[in-house]
Design a protein around this motif. Structure first.
Motif, mmCIF file in Angstrom:
data_model
loop_
_atom_site.group_PDB
_atom_site.id
_atom_site.type_symbol
_atom_site.label_atom_id
_atom_site.label_comp_id
_atom_site.label_asym_id
_atom_site.label_seq_id
_atom_site.Cartn_x
_atom_site.Cartn_y
_atom_site.Cartn_z
ATOM 1 N N MET A 180 0.847 -1.184 0.000
ATOM 2 C CA MET A 180 0.000 0.000 0.000
ATOM 3 C C MET A 180 0.887 1.241 0.000
ATOM 4 O O MET A 180 1.737 1.398 0.865
ATOM 5 C CB MET A 180 -0.883 -0.018 1.251
ATOM 6 N N LYS A 181 0.670 2.105 -0.964
ATOM 7 C CA LYS A 181 1.449 3.337 -1.041
ATOM 8 C C LYS A 181 0.902 4.369 -0.057
ATOM 9 O O LYS A 181 -0.300 4.419 0.198
ATOM 10 C CB LYS A 181 1.374 3.922 -2.451
ATOM 11 N N ILE A 182 1.785 5.198 0.452
ATOM 12 C CA ILE A 182 1.390 6.267 1.356
ATOM 13 C C ILE A 182 0.618 7.339 0.584
ATOM 14 O O ILE A 182 -0.363 7.880 1.058
ATOM 15 C CB ILE A 182 2.625 6.882 2.058
ATOM 16 N N TYR A 183 1.075 7.661 -0.601
ATOM 17 C CA TYR A 183 0.371 8.687 -1.373
ATOM 18 C C TYR A 183 -0.479 8.040 -2.456
ATOM 19 O O TYR A 183 -0.096 7.077 -3.079
ATOM 20 C CB TYR A 183 1.354 9.694 -1.986
ATOM 21 N N THR A 184 -1.684 8.585 -2.592
ATOM 22 C CA THR A 184 -2.622 8.035 -3.583
ATOM 23 C C THR A 184 -2.956 9.046 -4.673
ATOM 24 O O THR A 184 -3.485 8.679 -5.706
ATOM 25 C CB THR A 184 -3.942 7.628 -2.903
ATOM 26 N N LYS A 185 -2.701 10.299 -4.416
ATOM 27 C CA LYS A 185 -3.003 11.420 -5.314
ATOM 28 C C LYS A 185 -4.499 11.686 -5.437
ATOM 29 O O LYS A 185 -4.909 12.594 -6.142
ATOM 30 C CB LYS A 185 -2.382 11.209 -6.703
ATOM 31 N N THR A 186 -5.338 10.901 -4.736
ATOM 32 C CA THR A 186 -6.785 11.103 -4.836
ATOM 33 C C THR A 186 -7.234 12.359 -4.097
ATOM 34 O O THR A 186 -8.339 12.845 -4.338
ATOM 35 C CB THR A 186 -7.559 9.890 -4.288
ATOM 36 N N GLY A 187 -6.400 12.878 -3.219
ATOM 37 C CA GLY A 187 -6.758 14.078 -2.473
ATOM 38 C C GLY A 187 -6.230 15.355 -3.079
ATOM 39 O O GLY A 187 -6.403 16.437 -2.511
ATOM 40 N N SER A 220 -7.284 17.153 -5.369
ATOM 41 C CA SER A 220 -8.310 18.137 -5.723
ATOM 42 C C SER A 220 -8.996 18.731 -4.491
ATOM 43 O O SER A 220 -9.975 19.460 -4.618
ATOM 44 C CB SER A 220 -9.358 17.492 -6.632
ATOM 45 N N GLY A 221 -8.495 18.397 -3.297
ATOM 46 C CA GLY A 221 -9.058 18.967 -2.069
ATOM 47 C C GLY A 221 -10.150 18.140 -1.434
ATOM 48 O O GLY A 221 -10.848 18.612 -0.540
ATOM 49 N N THR A 222 -10.293 16.885 -1.866
ATOM 50 C CA THR A 222 -11.281 16.007 -1.250
ATOM 51 C C THR A 222 -10.577 14.828 -0.596
ATOM 52 O O THR A 222 -9.419 14.541 -0.883
ATOM 53 C CB THR A 222 -12.302 15.465 -2.284
ATOM 54 N N THR A 223 -11.310 14.161 0.285
ATOM 55 C CA THR A 223 -10.797 12.954 0.924
ATOM 56 C C THR A 223 -11.959 11.983 1.111
ATOM 57 O O THR A 223 -13.120 12.390 1.073
ATOM 58 C CB THR A 223 -10.112 13.276 2.276
ATOM 59 N N ALA A 224 -11.631 10.731 1.307
ATOM 60 C CA ALA A 224 -12.681 9.712 1.451
ATOM 61 C C ALA A 224 -12.928 9.403 2.920
ATOM 62 O O ALA A 224 -11.991 9.236 3.700
ATOM 63 C CB ALA A 224 -12.281 8.434 0.721
ATOM 64 N N LEU A 225 -14.194 9.331 3.261
ATOM 65 C CA LEU A 225 -14.588 8.838 4.581
ATOM 66 C C LEU A 225 -14.559 7.318 4.543
ATOM 67 O O LEU A 225 -14.547 6.710 3.466
ATOM 68 C CB LEU A 225 -16.009 9.303 4.912
ATOM 69 N N ILE A 226 -14.581 6.696 5.723
ATOM 70 C CA ILE A 226 -14.724 5.248 5.771
ATOM 71 C C ILE A 226 -16.116 4.933 5.222
ATOM 72 O O ILE A 226 -17.110 5.468 5.700
ATOM 73 C CB ILE A 226 -14.547 4.716 7.198
ATOM 74 N N GLY A 227 -16.165 4.154 4.191
ATOM 75 C CA GLY A 227 -17.405 3.889 3.475
ATOM 76 C C GLY A 227 -17.326 4.390 2.043
ATOM 77 O O GLY A 227 -18.160 4.065 1.219
ATOM 78 N N GLY A 228 -16.289 5.214 1.755
ATOM 79 C CA GLY A 228 -16.027 5.627 0.388
ATOM 80 C C GLY A 228 -16.530 6.989 -0.021
ATOM 81 O O GLY A 228 -16.120 7.517 -1.056
ATOM 82 N N THR A 229 -17.423 7.586 0.735
ATOM 83 C CA THR A 229 -17.947 8.901 0.379
ATOM 84 C C THR A 229 -16.819 9.919 0.375
ATOM 85 O O THR A 229 -16.028 9.980 1.320
ATOM 86 C CB THR A 229 -19.036 9.346 1.384
#
Length: 193
Positions: A1-8, A10-19
């Motif tokens: 598992m990489k530490i950085y995902t680049k998914t954030g 754009s200023g968003t992050t995922a809650l547990i559950g994927g939202t």
């Protein structure tokens, strides 16, 4: 598992559950502040203090991870389609709050009665406790705002409330143990400018 995902990026992050939510969402502010508080408690635990206090702080840090996990979970996705909880984590229980109360009472019984507010400071370790106390109050404020809009187990709020009291009394206990002065806040005399 990489530490950085680049998914954030754009200023968003995922809650547990994927939202996905904005990183400044009150839910993120709430569990982020709990995480910050946990880091301050780690710093206090790393100081030259008694082993009992270190053990209690480790237990508190564990409970803060529970609170963080609850706050990080999308309430609409907290339960799976089969009815099971998404996370298999313990809950904050009444005895967790009672432990803080017992510790407060035990420490307070060995301290001089307070007659004035106390200015934070006197020793670095004591100051860390006061910083942690104020971060705890911020975590509580953020969490109560979240609670107004998306209720969760009220025991989490009680725990945070009691924890700030615990940290205040711990600061006083450590002041005494470290022979640091408690500077009383005495309002200046208005007639003397």
């Amino acid at each position: 598992m990489k530490i950085y995902t680049k998914t954030g990026d754009s200023g968003t992050t995922a809650l547990i559950g994927g939202t996905r939510v904005m990183k400044h969402h009150i839910r993120i502010e709430s569990y982020g502040t709990v995480d910050e508080l946990n880091s301050w408690l780690g710093l206090i635990r790393d100081q030259d203090i008694d082993s009992h206090t270190k053990e209690i702080l480790a237990q508190i840090q564990d409970r803060l991870f529970i609170i963080g996990a609850v706050l990080a979970t999308d309430p609409d996705k907290a339960v799976l389609k089969n009815g099971k909880k998404r996370l298999n984590i313990p809950e904050i229980e009444a005895y967790d709050i009672e432990l803080l109360e017992k510790e407060i009472d035990t420490m307070d019984a060995d301290l001089p009665q307070m007659t004035h507010f106390i200015l934070p400071g006197g020793h670095t370790t004591v100051s860390y406790c006061h910083i942690a106390r104020t971060v705890c109050r911020r975590a509580e404020r953020m969490s109560t705002l979240l609670f107004e809009n998306e209720p969760f187990d009220e025991k989490l709020l009680s725990f945070l409330n009691r924890l700030s009291d615990y940290l205040f009394v711990l600061a006083r206990k450590l002041s005494k143990a470290l022979k640091a002065d408690e500077v009383k806040w005495i309002p200046r005399d208005k007639t003397k400018g």
